[in-house]
Design an enzyme around this catalytic site. Structure first.
Site: not given
Length: 273
Positions: A2-3, A90, A109, A154
């Site tokens: 999930p972002e 879970h 997980r 950078k």
């Protein structure tokens, strides 16, 4: 994983069921998450949730004496359930509410996290998991000038730079690929070798792609459904991510896939320079 848009969608989904409701009990069915769930989470019992916030991909459940910090990890999700609904395999952490409903953290997980921060321990955003985070991409401090200055000198790729949580939080792999496509910037370009005007455009494109994803419920991933059980719809609008060898919508060139920083990266070789 999930972002940020998925986490924000989750926040909006659960908030109406939590705010102004008292925690009558908690259950830790499996404490072995990314970091073990400590006994101090039971401090939340009998407290009322006053606000549901978000910082980066952390959900923040604020109560009178502290804040419960939730992270969904790689495969986690939360759902509001009836008290009598059978637990899923879970379901590792449960908040029981005075409304008769539960908030259940489901994480196959177990890379998620459940952390308790007491107000008396200091400012919330000085918590070790929060203190080094960069600005929110949709906040007032993530500006074109900020991004331009952060890129100065950078040598890392621009994709790695915008995915670094110290630069800006929540720009995950999918949304980095999509924002760079909109800006016409090749993901492998060195961050310090991109013009100010192009970086300015990229800042706006990061904001717009995340805003659109949030409004459309996030991107449907294998392990994520939004709070009402319906998938997000932003996936239908992806221009490059997951489209290797398909024709670019803008120029018809074949979308390419490469690896940057051990992450699959998709781009158009014609539109992105």
């Amino acid at each position: 994983m999930p972002e940020l848009p998925e986490v924000e969608t989750t926040r909006r989904g659960i908030a109406p069921y939590l705010i102004k409701h008292r925690i009558t009990d908690l259950e830790v069915r499996n404490p072995n998450m990314r970091w073990p769930i400590e006994a101090d989470v039971f401090e939340m019992k009998n407290q009322t949730i006053t606000e549901v916030g978000r910082r980066a991909k952390y959900l923040l459940l604020h109560a009178q004496s502290g804040t419960l910090i939730l992270h969904l990890g790689m495969s986690g999700s939360t759902r509001i359930s009836g008290r009598d609904e059978p637990y899923k395999k879970h379901d590792h952490f449960i908040l029981q509410l005075d409304s008769g409903l539960d908030l259940r953290l489901h994480d196959p997980r177990r890379f998620g996290a459940v952390l308790w921060h007491q107000h008396c321990d200091g400012p919330l955003f000085e918590h070790p998991r929060l203190k080094d985070l960069g600005p929110e991409p949709l906040g007032d401090t993530f500006t074109p000038s900020y991004l331009i200055n952060s890129c100065h000198g950078k040598s890392c790729t621009i994709k790695q730079h915008i995915m670094n949580n110290r630069t800006v939080v929540g720009v995950g792999n999918i949304y980095a690929c999509e924002a760079l496509f909109r800006s016409g910037i090749r993901p492998s370009r060195a961050a310090g070798n991109i013009s100010a005007i192009r970086l300015s455009n990229l800042c706006q494109d990061i904001r717009s792609v995340l805003s659109e994803a949030i409004e459309q419920g996030g991107t449907t991933l294998r392990d994520f459904l939004n709070q009402d059980g319906k998938p997000g719809y932003f996936k239908q609008k992806l221009k490059v991510y997951g489209r290797e060898s398909q024709a670019c919508d803008q120029c018809s060139s074949a979308i390419r896939k490469t690896t940057i920083g051990q992450r699959s990266t998709f781009f158009c070789p014609q539109c992105q320079r």
